[in-house]
Design a protein around this motif. Structure first.
Motif, PDB file in Angstrom:
ATOM      1  N   HIS A   1       0.841  -1.202   0.000  1.00  0.00           N
ATOM      2  CA  HIS A   1       0.000   0.000   0.000  1.00  0.00           C
ATOM      3  C   HIS A   1       0.874   1.249   0.000  1.00  0.00           C
ATOM      4  N   VAL A   2       0.494   2.251  -0.782  1.00  0.00           N
ATOM      5  CA  VAL A   2       1.184   3.534  -0.779  1.00  0.00           C
ATOM      6  C   VAL A   2       0.566   4.391   0.324  1.00  0.00           C
ATOM      7  N   THR A   3       1.408   4.946   1.186  1.00  0.00           N
ATOM      8  CA  THR A   3       0.947   5.818   2.264  1.00  0.00           C
ATOM      9  C   THR A   3       1.724   7.133   2.186  1.00  0.00           C
ATOM     10  N   SER A   4       1.414   8.059   3.067  1.00  0.00           N
ATOM     11  CA  SER A   4       2.134   9.334   3.094  1.00  0.00           C
ATOM     12  C   SER A   4       3.584   9.142   3.538  1.00  0.00           C
ATOM     13  N   GLU A   5       3.898   8.051   4.196  1.00  0.00           N
ATOM     14  CA  GLU A   5       5.256   7.777   4.671  1.00  0.00           C
ATOM     15  C   GLU A   5       6.079   6.986   3.668  1.00  0.00           C
ATOM     16  N   GLY A   6       5.441   6.380   2.691  1.00  0.00           N
ATOM     17  CA  GLY A   6       6.146   5.555   1.715  1.00  0.00           C
ATOM     18  C   GLY A   6       5.290   4.372   1.302  1.00  0.00           C
TER      19      GLY A   6
ATOM     20  N   GLU B   1       7.150  -4.011   6.218  1.00  0.00           N
ATOM     21  CA  GLU B   1       8.328  -3.333   5.670  1.00  0.00           C
ATOM     22  C   GLU B   1       7.883  -1.966   5.149  1.00  0.00           C
ATOM     23  N   LEU B   2       8.616  -0.921   5.486  1.00  0.00           N
ATOM     24  CA  LEU B   2       8.309   0.422   4.994  1.00  0.00           C
ATOM     25  C   LEU B   2       9.436   0.891   4.093  1.00  0.00           C
ATOM     26  N   ALA B   3       9.117   1.178   2.840  1.00  0.00           N
ATOM     27  CA  ALA B   3      10.082   1.702   1.878  1.00  0.00           C
ATOM     28  C   ALA B   3       9.759   3.175   1.657  1.00  0.00           C
TER      29      ALA B   3
END
Length: 68
Positions: free
Chosen positions: A20-25, A40-42
């Motif tokens: 999922h695309v979020t405001s953080e990545g 995992e956050l990219a």
């Protein structure tokens, strides 16, 4: 995480269950073949660099004069 904390397998071998695309990545939920799951956050670093490059170009009026 570069390896699974449960079995030691490389994280690259873990399947992506959802993304999922979020405001953080980009957030990815992964599952290792051993069954362990993790998040995992990219970060969207490329977008930030592209925005900075476009802003720099827009603020350089001499650049337009040099264009053929």
């Amino acid at each position: 995480m570069e390896t699974c904390s449960a079995c030691g397998r490389p994280a690259a071998g873990a399947a992506v269950e959802s993304s999922h695309v979020t405001s953080e990545g980009i957030v990815r939920y992964r599952r290792c073949p051993c069954g362990r799951r993790w998040l995992e956050l990219a970060a969207l670093v490329l977008l930030e660099r592209a925005t900075a490059t476009l802003a720099a170009r827009a603020s350089d009026p001499a650049r337009e004069a040099r264009r053929p």
